[in-house]
Design an enzyme around this catalytic site. Structure first.
Site, PDB file in Angstrom:
ATOM      1  N   ARG A 177       0.811  -1.222   0.000  1.00  5.10           N
ATOM      2  CA  ARG A 177       0.000   0.000   0.000  1.00  5.10           C
ATOM      3  C   ARG A 177       0.844   1.271   0.000  1.00  5.10           C
ATOM      4  O   ARG A 177       0.481   2.284   0.592  1.00  5.10           O
ATOM      5  CB  ARG A 177      -0.961   0.018   1.199  1.00  5.10           C
ATOM      6  CG  ARG A 177      -1.941  -1.133   1.229  1.00  5.10           C
ATOM      7  CD  ARG A 177      -2.862  -1.176   0.020  1.00  5.10           C
ATOM      8  NE  ARG A 177      -3.726  -2.346   0.116  1.00  5.10           N
ATOM      9  CZ  ARG A 177      -3.395  -3.558  -0.336  1.00  5.10           C
ATOM     10  NH1 ARG A 177      -2.225  -3.741  -0.941  1.00  5.10           N
ATOM     11  NH2 ARG A 177      -4.230  -4.577  -0.210  1.00  5.10           N
ATOM     12  N   SER A 257     -11.380  -0.140   2.171  1.00  5.28           N
ATOM     13  CA  SER A 257     -10.719  -0.588   3.402  1.00  5.28           C
ATOM     14  C   SER A 257     -10.049   0.617   4.056  1.00  5.28           C
ATOM     15  O   SER A 257      -9.115   1.185   3.501  1.00  5.28           O
ATOM     16  CB  SER A 257      -9.685  -1.669   3.086  1.00  5.28           C
ATOM     17  OG  SER A 257     -10.318  -2.819   2.563  1.00  5.28           O
ATOM     18  N   GLU A 358      -5.717   4.254   5.591  1.00  3.47           N
ATOM     19  CA  GLU A 358      -5.255   4.165   4.209  1.00  3.47           C
ATOM     20  C   GLU A 358      -5.564   5.416   3.393  1.00  3.47           C
ATOM     21  O   GLU A 358      -4.770   5.791   2.529  1.00  3.47           O
ATOM     22  CB  GLU A 358      -5.878   2.928   3.540  1.00  3.47           C
ATOM     23  CG  GLU A 358      -5.289   2.600   2.191  1.00  3.47           C
ATOM     24  CD  GLU A 358      -5.705   1.228   1.694  1.00  3.47           C
ATOM     25  OE1 GLU A 358      -5.772   1.062   0.466  1.00  3.47           O
ATOM     26  OE2 GLU A 358      -5.953   0.332   2.513  1.00  3.47           O
TER      27      GLU A 358
END
EC number: 1.3.1.98
Length: 368
Positions: A177, A257, A358
């Site tokens: 990520r 998410s 995130e």
């Protein structure tokens, strides 16, 4: 608003449209956020480059917006110009499996086109909201696949020199990520190039939730399945979790998410295991002697259930999936921040594990 002379100059660019009415609630999948000073919609790469150069030369604060699926934006009026990427060309070379997509192309449309062409490699990334240009920035991933697995290069606009060039994927420091583009405004992704498989089969799949859906045995060393079969299975799984955007379903009014899966020392993973005592606790090797834990599993074991804090809340966990923080219809950024902070602090207090959000925060943060 823009200075009138600058507005006229930008409006004169072919492929540009000025928008004085749009809000960030209109531009993000969370449907939260206030109003920019102005918005500049760019339908071609050339228009995007020209508009950014003019705005940069005027030293104006910019926010580059694609699909808006990874943004948490503050309420109220924001001192920023929204540059909205609406480029959408996708080209596929069936002979060598190269796919090139403009930054503004809808990501799931790109995946769909690749599957229709019989190309494998990104089928596990079906249903992920957002635009193609965002995928290398945060190295989007799901079900054992990451964009870095297939990314060959990206076309970037350097905002210092305003030069356009193709940059090899190896220069992006891609990891879980993350890329070196994530926390900087120095460059804008204009296009991406992917190297896909040409035999009609998926990339090798790992055993797990998706593997069980596809009847994959743990004994299969490098299981592969037809790309369309994999895409259909992924979309079924994501829809069941409210992770495919549906305008009438508030469980999908989210940034996907919300927390990354934490990567921790084995000692901390052992401590979590000892505290919970579940033999099936998800933990995976993460390289460099680290382990990856499941953020959703930690959230649930910390006492936060689907739909928390319950009916009537303006922001809540999805009723289908604890890793999605959702807008139930009229949430403000402050409502989402309060929920995110409650979840993060609860997991930290219970397990000593810090969850990291995130999304990218604009004008607000989880610590506000």
């Amino acid at each position: 608003m823009l200075d009138s002379s600058l507005a006229q100059e930008i409006a004169a660019i072919d492929g540009v449209e000025l928008d004085s009415k749009v809000t960030f609630a209109d531009l993000t999948t969370l449907r939260i956020g206030g109003k920019p000073r102005s918005a500049v919609r760019c339908q071609t790469t050339e228009a995007l480059v020209s508009a950014i150069k003019l705005l940069d030369d005027a030293s104006l604060p910019l926010l580059i917006v694609g699909g808006g699926s990874n943004l948490v934006v503050a309420d109220g009026d924001l001192d920023v110009i929204a540059v909205i990427i609406e480029t959408d060309d996708v080209s596929i070379n069936l002979t060598d499996g190269l796919l090139t997509a403009d930054a503004g192309a809808v990501w799931d449309d790109v995946v769909h086109l690749s599957v229709d062409a019989g190309l494998g490699g990104i089928e596990c990334l079906s249903g992920i909201p957002g635009s193609a240009g965002a995928t290398p920035v945060q190295n989007v991933g799901a079900y054992g696949t990451e964009v870095s697995d297939v990314l060959t290069r990206v076309q970037l606009l350097d905002r210092t020199t305003h030069q356009v060039s193709w940059v090899d994927a190896s220069e992006l420091d891609l990891s879980y990520r993350y890329s070196n583009l994530k926390f900087t405004n120095r460059a804008v992704v204009l296009a991406i190039e992917l190297q896909l498989l040409t035999d009609g089969l998926s990339a090798p799949l790992r055993f797990g939730e998706l593997g069980r859906r596809l009847a994959i045995s743990e004994a299969e060393p490098h299981p592969r399945r037809p790309v369309r079969m994999v895409r259909d299975a992924v979309l079924e799984l994501r829809r069941a979790k409210g992770m495919v955007v549906e305008h009438t379903d508030h469980d999908t009014w989210s940034a996907g998410s919300f927390f990354t899966n934490p990567i921790v020392d084995p000692a901390l993973a052992d401590a979590v295991f000892e505290k919970v005592g579940e033999p099936t606790m998800p933990r995976f090797p993460a390289g460099d002697g680290k382990e990856k834990l499941s953020a959703a599993w930690l959230i649930e074991r910390a006492g936060f259930k689907k739909g928390h804090p319950g009916a009537g809340a303006k922001a809540s966990l999805s009723t289908k999936h604890t890793l999605a923080l959702t807008n139930r219809g009229d949430a403000r950024a402050s409502d989402l921040v309060a929920l995110a902070k409650e979840i993060r602090d609860g997991v930290l207090e219970t397990f000593g594990v810090t969850l990291v959000p995130e999304p990218v925060w604009i004008g607000i943060s989880i610590d506000d």
